[in-house]
Write a protein that holds these residues in place. Sequence first.
Motif, PDB file in Angstrom:
ATOM      1  N   LYS A 171       1.933 -19.564 -14.486  1.00 18.29           N
ATOM      2  CA  LYS A 171       0.482 -19.745 -14.564  1.00 18.29           C
ATOM      3  C   LYS A 171      -0.284 -18.426 -14.454  1.00 18.29           C
ATOM      4  N   SER A 172       0.414 -17.320 -14.327  1.00 14.81           N
ATOM      5  CA  SER A 172      -0.245 -16.030 -14.120  1.00 14.81           C
ATOM      6  C   SER A 172      -1.025 -15.581 -15.351  1.00 14.81           C
ATOM      7  N   ASP A 173      -2.076 -14.819 -15.097  1.00 14.56           N
ATOM      8  CA  ASP A 173      -2.895 -14.231 -16.149  1.00 14.56           C
ATOM      9  C   ASP A 173      -2.572 -12.744 -16.239  1.00 14.56           C
ATOM     10  N   ALA A 174      -2.241 -12.262 -17.418  1.00 12.74           N
ATOM     11  CA  ALA A 174      -1.788 -10.883 -17.597  1.00 12.74           C
ATOM     12  C   ALA A 174      -2.838  -9.873 -17.145  1.00 12.74           C
ATOM     13  N   GLN A 175      -4.097 -10.088 -17.499  1.00 10.43           N
ATOM     14  CA  GLN A 175      -5.141  -9.130 -17.152  1.00 10.43           C
ATOM     15  C   GLN A 175      -5.337  -9.057 -15.641  1.00 10.43           C
ATOM     16  N   SER A 176      -5.296 -10.196 -14.968  1.00 12.98           N
ATOM     17  CA  SER A 176      -5.461 -10.213 -13.511  1.00 12.98           C
ATOM     18  C   SER A 176      -4.293  -9.520 -12.817  1.00 12.98           C
ATOM     19  N   GLU A 177      -3.082  -9.762 -13.297  1.00  8.23           N
ATOM     20  CA  GLU A 177      -1.899  -9.137 -12.696  1.00  8.23           C
ATOM     21  C   GLU A 177      -1.905  -7.624 -12.939  1.00  8.23           C
ATOM     22  N   TYR A 178      -2.357  -7.230 -14.114  1.00  6.88           N
ATOM     23  CA  TYR A 178      -2.467  -5.803 -14.433  1.00  6.88           C
ATOM     24  C   TYR A 178      -3.440  -5.123 -13.483  1.00  6.88           C
ATOM     25  N   GLN A 179      -4.582  -5.763 -13.247  1.00  2.74           N
ATOM     26  CA  GLN A 179      -5.567  -5.187 -12.333  1.00  2.74           C
ATOM     27  C   GLN A 179      -5.038  -5.121 -10.908  1.00  2.74           C
ATOM     28  N   GLU A 180      -4.264  -6.124 -10.505  1.00  2.78           N
ATOM     29  CA  GLU A 180      -3.717  -6.131  -9.142  1.00  2.78           C
ATOM     30  C   GLU A 180      -2.770  -4.965  -8.921  1.00  2.78           C
ATOM     31  N   LEU A 181      -1.905  -4.680  -9.888  1.00  4.10           N
ATOM     32  CA  LEU A 181      -0.959  -3.576  -9.674  1.00  4.10           C
ATOM     33  C   LEU A 181      -1.689  -2.231  -9.657  1.00  4.10           C
ATOM     34  N   ILE A 182      -2.812  -2.129 -10.382  1.00  5.52           N
ATOM     35  CA  ILE A 182      -3.621  -0.903 -10.338  1.00  5.52           C
ATOM     36  C   ILE A 182      -4.312  -0.784  -8.981  1.00  5.52           C
ATOM     37  N   ASP A 183      -4.847  -1.905  -8.481  1.00  4.57           N
ATOM     38  CA  ASP A 183      -5.507  -1.895  -7.167  1.00  4.57           C
ATOM     39  C   ASP A 183      -4.547  -1.475  -6.053  1.00  4.57           C
ATOM     40  N   LYS A 184      -3.272  -1.754  -6.228  1.00  5.52           N
ATOM     41  CA  LYS A 184      -2.286  -1.430  -5.197  1.00  5.52           C
ATOM     42  C   LYS A 184      -1.881   0.048  -5.220  1.00  5.52           C
ATOM     43  N   VAL A 185      -2.369   0.787  -6.184  1.00  7.05           N
ATOM     44  CA  VAL A 185      -2.125   2.235  -6.222  1.00  7.05           C
ATOM     45  C   VAL A 185      -3.263   2.906  -5.462  1.00  7.05           C
ATOM     46  N   TYR A 186      -3.029   3.172  -4.185  1.00  4.33           N
ATOM     47  CA  TYR A 186      -4.087   3.695  -3.334  1.00  4.33           C
ATOM     48  C   TYR A 186      -3.496   4.518  -2.204  1.00  4.33           C
ATOM     49  N   LEU A 187      -4.363   5.214  -1.493  1.00  2.88           N
ATOM     50  CA  LEU A 187      -3.985   5.901  -0.259  1.00  2.88           C
ATOM     51  C   LEU A 187      -4.661   5.164   0.900  1.00  2.88           C
ATOM     52  N   PRO A 188      -3.922   4.787   1.924  1.00  8.43           N
ATOM     53  CA  PRO A 188      -4.484   3.984   3.016  1.00  8.43           C
ATOM     54  C   PRO A 188      -5.198   4.842   4.054  1.00  8.43           C
ATOM     55  N   PHE A 189      -6.258   5.488   3.615  1.00  6.18           N
ATOM     56  CA  PHE A 189      -7.059   6.334   4.495  1.00  6.18           C
ATOM     57  C   PHE A 189      -8.329   5.562   4.858  1.00  6.18           C
ATOM     58  N   ALA A 190      -8.373   5.027   6.061  1.00  4.32           N
ATOM     59  CA  ALA A 190      -9.472   4.139   6.443  1.00  4.32           C
ATOM     60  C   ALA A 190     -10.808   4.867   6.552  1.00  4.32           C
ATOM     61  N   HIS A 191     -10.767   6.156   6.928  1.00  2.97           N
ATOM     62  CA  HIS A 191     -12.018   6.882   7.150  1.00  2.97           C
ATOM     63  C   HIS A 191     -12.058   8.172   6.329  1.00  2.97           C
ATOM     64  N   ALA A 192     -11.548   8.097   5.129  1.00  2.00           N
ATOM     65  CA  ALA A 192     -11.483   9.299   4.295  1.00  2.00           C
ATOM     66  C   ALA A 192     -12.798   9.566   3.604  1.00  2.00           C
ATOM     67  N   PRO A 193     -13.097  10.866   3.355  1.00  3.10           N
ATOM     68  CA  PRO A 193     -14.228  11.163   2.485  1.00  3.10           C
ATOM     69  C   PRO A 193     -13.913  10.692   1.079  1.00  3.10           C
ATOM     70  N   ALA A 194     -14.940  10.461   0.283  1.00  2.00           N
ATOM     71  CA  ALA A 194     -14.708   9.994  -1.084  1.00  2.00           C
ATOM     72  C   ALA A 194     -13.912  11.040  -1.854  1.00  2.00           C
ATOM     73  N   PRO A 195     -12.858  10.609  -2.573  1.00  2.00           N
ATOM     74  CA  PRO A 195     -12.086  11.574  -3.341  1.00  2.00           C
ATOM     75  C   PRO A 195     -12.870  12.161  -4.492  1.00  2.00           C
ATOM     76  N   VAL A 196     -12.546  13.388  -4.868  1.00  2.00           N
ATOM     77  CA  VAL A 196     -13.155  14.034  -6.022  1.00  2.00           C
ATOM     78  C   VAL A 196     -12.602  13.400  -7.279  1.00  2.00           C
ATOM     79  N   LEU A 197     -13.442  12.951  -8.160  1.00  2.00           N
ATOM     80  CA  LEU A 197     -12.985  12.262  -9.374  1.00  2.00           C
ATOM     81  C   LEU A 197     -12.748  13.239 -10.503  1.00  2.00           C
TER      82      LEU A 197
END
Length: 334
Positions: free
Chosen positions: A308-334
Motif C-alpha cells: 500500500k506504500s506510495d513511492a513519493q511519500s517513501e522517497y521523501q521519508e528517506l530524504i528526511d532521514k538524512v540529517y544531523l541530530p544537532f538539537a541546538h545547532a545554528p542553521a547550516p549554510v546552504l
Amino acid sequence: MVNVSQNFSECLNNWGKRKIPFVFLIDFLAQKPVAWRLDEINPSEILFDFNGFSNAESDAAADIPPGFYFHKEPVSFEVYRNKFAHVVKNLRAGNSFLVNLSVPTPIETNLGLKDIFRFSNAPYRFWLKDQFVCFSPEIFIKINGKRISSFPMKGTIDASFPNAEKVILADPKEAAEHATIVDLIRNDISIVADQVWVERYRYIEPVKTNQKTLLQVSSEIAGILPDHFDGEFGELLLKLLPAGSISGAPKPSTLQIIKDAEGYDRGYYTGVMGYFDGENFESAVMIRYIENQDGKLVFKSGGGITAKSDAQSEYQELIDKVYLPFAHAPAPVL
C-alpha cells in the motif's frame, strides 16, 4: 579484537559467562562482526556512547561551528521509483509482507565523522576512525537479568505537519507496517525467550535534527529468557539477526528482494552495535549512519515498504532521514 563469526559468538558467550565487559558491532549480513573487551579499546580509534555507557568525554557544552554546512544529494526520484517498483512487484506476488528499502545518499559537510559523533544528540552513538559514524535512536534488544526487550521503530512523520501525531497513528498503511514488524519481532524474541508479550504498542517519540523535528512510532516487546541462559550473548544475537525492523518479513525471501533492489553493500548500516557492562546488555540498530567511502561521505537511509506504500511519500521519508541530530545547532549554510 575478534572478527570471525564463529569466534565472535564464542567470545561473546565466554565473556558474558565470565562477566567481562565488552563492546561489539555486527554488520547487516553478520559477515564481519567485531568485538572488543572494554579494557582493550583505544579512544583514539573508537568512541562510543550507548545510553550513557561511554568511553567519550561529554561534549554537551561544545559549540557547533556557526558556519557549518550540510548538503545532501539524494538519488533521483526516477532511480528510487525503479527500486520501489521491484519491491512492490514482489510484495504483490506474495514473496514478502514488508521490505525495508534503503539507498545511499552522498553528502558534503565541513564536519568530520568524529565531530558529528561529538555534537550528535542521540542515545546510541559509535565512531570508528576513518570508517563511519552512527547516531541511532533505535534500541535493538536490552537484557536485564532474565528479561529481554526490543523496541522496533516503524513510521516517521515531520512533526510540523498539521496534527502529525494523529495523522501517522491513523494512517492505515503505517498501522499495517507497524503491526507486521511487531509480529515479526515477537516471533523473533520467542526463539530465545520462554514468555513473550507486547508491553507498549505504537507510542510516539520525537527526534530532533539540524533541520526539523521528526516523530517516530515505536513499540516495546518483552520476554523472559530461560533459566539456563547464562550470558550466551553471541549465540542469542546471531539467532535474532538481521533485525526485523530494517529487513522485513519473512526474512529469507525479503533479504533476496533487498539485495536485488538496492544493488549496494549496506555493510554495518542496519547492523547492530552494543555493550555488556558485566551485568546489563544493551544494543541498538545501526540506523542514521554516515560512511567514509574513499574520502567521500555517504549517508545510508531507507524505510519500510508495503503493497500500500506510495513511492513519493517513501522517497521523501528517506530524504528526511538524512540529517544531523544537532538539537541546538545554528542553521547550516546552504
